[in-house]
Design a protein around this motif. Structure first.
Motif, PDB file in Angstrom:
ATOM      1  N   PRO A 135       0.793  -1.239   0.000  1.00 25.68           N
ATOM      2  CA  PRO A 135       0.000   0.000   0.000  1.00 25.68           C
ATOM      3  C   PRO A 135       0.823   1.286   0.000  1.00 25.68           C
ATOM      4  CG  PRO A 135      -0.873  -1.552   1.617  1.00 25.68           C
ATOM      5  CD  PRO A 135       0.405  -2.140   1.092  1.00 25.68           C
ATOM      6  N   GLU A 136       1.973   1.290   0.659  1.00 26.09           N
ATOM      7  CA  GLU A 136       2.765   2.520   0.731  1.00 26.09           C
ATOM      8  C   GLU A 136       3.383   2.906  -0.615  1.00 26.09           C
ATOM      9  OE1 GLU A 136       5.452  -0.659   2.713  1.00 26.09           O
ATOM     10  OE2 GLU A 136       3.337  -0.353   2.299  1.00 26.09           O
ATOM     11  N   PHE A 137       3.458   1.963  -1.552  1.00 26.03           N
ATOM     12  CA  PHE A 137       4.004   2.254  -2.881  1.00 26.03           C
ATOM     13  C   PHE A 137       2.914   2.349  -3.941  1.00 26.03           C
ATOM     14  CE2 PHE A 137       7.266  -0.590  -0.793  1.00 26.03           C
ATOM     15  CZ  PHE A 137       7.943   0.467  -0.201  1.00 26.03           C
ATOM     16  N   GLN A 138       1.686   1.994  -3.589  1.00 27.05           N
ATOM     17  CA  GLN A 138       0.529   2.091  -4.502  1.00 27.05           C
ATOM     18  C   GLN A 138       0.055   3.533  -4.402  1.00 27.05           C
ATOM     19  OE1 GLN A 138      -0.968  -0.294  -6.558  1.00 27.05           O
ATOM     20  NE2 GLN A 138      -2.370   1.284  -7.245  1.00 27.05           N
ATOM     21  N   GLN A 139       0.611   4.386  -5.272  1.00 25.23           N
ATOM     22  CA  GLN A 139       0.318   5.817  -5.208  1.00 25.23           C
ATOM     23  C   GLN A 139       0.022   6.362  -6.591  1.00 25.23           C
ATOM     24  OE1 GLN A 139       3.296   8.171  -3.217  1.00 25.23           O
ATOM     25  NE2 GLN A 139       3.651   6.628  -1.646  1.00 25.23           N
ATOM     26  N   THR A 140      -0.721   7.458  -6.612  1.00 23.99           N
ATOM     27  CA  THR A 140      -0.938   8.212  -7.843  1.00 23.99           C
ATOM     28  C   THR A 140      -0.437   9.618  -7.568  1.00 23.99           C
ATOM     29  OG1 THR A 140      -2.850   6.863  -8.423  1.00 23.99           O
ATOM     30  CG2 THR A 140      -2.644   8.991  -9.524  1.00 23.99           C
ATOM     31  N   LEU A 141       0.549  10.053  -8.359  1.00 27.60           N
ATOM     32  CA  LEU A 141       1.199  11.338  -8.109  1.00 27.60           C
ATOM     33  C   LEU A 141       1.103  12.265  -9.318  1.00 27.60           C
ATOM     34  CD1 LEU A 141       4.452  10.008  -6.391  1.00 27.60           C
ATOM     35  CD2 LEU A 141       2.379  10.863  -5.285  1.00 27.60           C
ATOM     36  N   TYR A 142       1.065  13.545  -9.027  1.00 28.53           N
ATOM     37  CA  TYR A 142       1.027  14.593 -10.056  1.00 28.53           C
ATOM     38  C   TYR A 142       2.463  14.950 -10.433  1.00 28.53           C
ATOM     39  CZ  TYR A 142       0.372  19.298 -11.988  1.00 28.53           C
ATOM     40  OH  TYR A 142       0.394  20.412 -12.783  1.00 28.53           O
ATOM     41  N   PHE A 143       2.737  15.001 -11.741  1.00 27.29           N
ATOM     42  CA  PHE A 143       4.082  15.312 -12.224  1.00 27.29           C
ATOM     43  C   PHE A 143       4.111  16.539 -13.121  1.00 27.29           C
ATOM     44  CE2 PHE A 143       5.185  11.240 -10.516  1.00 27.29           C
ATOM     45  CZ  PHE A 143       6.539  11.345 -10.225  1.00 27.29           C
ATOM     46  N   GLY A 144       3.215  17.486 -12.880  1.00 27.48           N
ATOM     47  CA  GLY A 144       3.241  18.723 -13.645  1.00 27.48           C
ATOM     48  C   GLY A 144       2.540  18.606 -14.975  1.00 27.48           C
ATOM     49  N   THR A 145       3.076  19.305 -15.979  1.00 23.67           N
ATOM     50  CA  THR A 145       2.494  19.326 -17.319  1.00 23.67           C
ATOM     51  C   THR A 145       3.583  19.063 -18.353  1.00 23.67           C
ATOM     52  OG1 THR A 145       2.902  21.690 -17.695  1.00 23.67           O
ATOM     53  CG2 THR A 145       0.834  21.108 -16.554  1.00 23.67           C
ATOM     54  N   PRO A 146       3.210  18.652 -19.568  1.00 25.71           N
ATOM     55  CA  PRO A 146       4.223  18.423 -20.605  1.00 25.71           C
ATOM     56  C   PRO A 146       5.113  19.642 -20.860  1.00 25.71           C
ATOM     57  CG  PRO A 146       2.166  17.429 -21.269  1.00 25.71           C
ATOM     58  CD  PRO A 146       1.875  18.214 -20.013  1.00 25.71           C
ATOM     59  N   ARG A 147       4.563  20.840 -20.725  1.00 30.77           N
ATOM     60  CA  ARG A 147       5.349  22.059 -20.975  1.00 30.77           C
ATOM     61  C   ARG A 147       6.621  22.102 -20.118  1.00 30.77           C
ATOM     62  NH1 ARG A 147       3.825  26.435 -23.527  1.00 30.77           N
ATOM     63  NH2 ARG A 147       1.597  25.985 -23.308  1.00 30.77           N
ATOM     64  N   GLN A 148       6.545  21.591 -18.906  1.00 32.54           N
ATOM     65  CA  GLN A 148       7.697  21.602 -17.992  1.00 32.54           C
ATOM     66  C   GLN A 148       8.847  20.729 -18.491  1.00 32.54           C
ATOM     67  OE1 GLN A 148       4.664  21.204 -14.415  1.00 32.54           O
ATOM     68  NE2 GLN A 148       6.750  20.912 -13.749  1.00 32.54           N
ATOM     69  N   TYR A 149       8.535  19.744 -19.332  1.00 33.54           N
ATOM     70  CA  TYR A 149       9.544  18.790 -19.786  1.00 33.54           C
ATOM     71  C   TYR A 149      10.058  19.070 -21.197  1.00 33.54           C
ATOM     72  CZ  TYR A 149       7.827  16.380 -15.695  1.00 33.54           C
ATOM     73  OH  TYR A 149       7.471  16.083 -14.407  1.00 33.54           O
ATOM     74  N   LEU A 150       9.437  20.030 -21.863  1.00 31.83           N
ATOM     75  CA  LEU A 150       9.802  20.356 -23.235  1.00 31.83           C
ATOM     76  C   LEU A 150      11.139  21.074 -23.271  1.00 31.83           C
ATOM     77  CD1 LEU A 150       8.403  19.964 -25.984  1.00 31.83           C
ATOM     78  CD2 LEU A 150       7.484  22.276 -25.732  1.00 31.83           C
ATOM     79  N   LEU A 151      12.075  20.594 -24.068  1.00 39.88           N
ATOM     80  CA  LEU A 151      13.368  21.265 -24.205  1.00 39.88           C
ATOM     81  C   LEU A 151      13.178  22.562 -24.978  1.00 39.88           C
ATOM     82  CD1 LEU A 151      15.837  18.367 -25.089  1.00 39.88           C
ATOM     83  CD2 LEU A 151      15.481  19.469 -22.888  1.00 39.88           C
ATOM     84  N   LYS A 152      13.869  23.573 -24.543  1.00 41.56           N
ATOM     85  CA  LYS A 152      13.773  24.876 -25.201  1.00 41.56           C
ATOM     86  C   LYS A 152      14.527  24.896 -26.509  1.00 41.56           C
ATOM     87  CE  LYS A 152      11.686  26.620 -21.583  1.00 41.56           C
ATOM     88  NZ  LYS A 152      10.743  25.602 -21.233  1.00 41.56           N
TER      89      LYS A 152
END
Length: 152
Positions: A135-152
């Motif tokens: 249970p301690e590893f069964q998690q759903t987490l928010y990781f931001g948006t695709p824009r945050q990962y887009l290379l400039k």
């Protein structure tokens, strides 16, 4: 976290998926080589199950889902189905959490052309489900948006 290097990424589109189709149920299968550091991204209408190593289960899966008109990039990582003891499951969980930004950067940048057709998806939420019998590893987490990962 490792730094994303575009030259280490190989992208394969699985027909009928292409750079601009589909949005709904667009699926990503991201695998890697521990020895070379290369990343392999398959983009399709189904997950690329042939690329998944059943003994390692260290792939990152993602798909575009629409719920009530809102798009979400939903990811899944497999921590443990009971074959790993709790301590090893914890190690896997921590590694996935640490390396997910790299994996998400590979997914977003590997399918960069897609966002030129659907730029509003750059601001969609990314939610990742960690699957585990513990249970301690069964998690759903928010990781931001695709824009945050887009290379400039």
């Amino acid at each position: 976290m490792s730094e994303f290097k575009p030259e280490k990424l190989t992208v394969t589109y699985l027909p009928p998926a292409s750079i601009f189709n589909p949005i709904d149920n667009r699926k990503y299968t991201l695998t890697h080589s521990d020895t070379t550091g290369e990343l392999f991204l398959s983009v399709g209408c189904h997950f690329d199950l042939e690329k998944i190593n059943p003994s390692m289960r260290d792939e990152v899966l993602g798909e575009w889902r629409r719920d009530l008109g809102q798009y979400t990039l939903a990811g899944t990582v497999y921590v443990s189905g009971g074959e790993y003891v709790q301590q090893l499951s914890n190690v896997r969980f921590m590694i996935f959490k640490k390396e997910l930004p790299l994996a998400l950067a590979a997914m977003v940048n590997g399918d960069k052309g897609f966002y030129t057709y659907y730029p509003w998806l750059l601001d969609a939420p990314i939610i990742v489900c960690f699957e585990s019998v513990f249970p301690e590893f069964q998690q759903t987490l928010y990781f931001g948006t695709p824009r945050q990962y887009l290379l400039k």
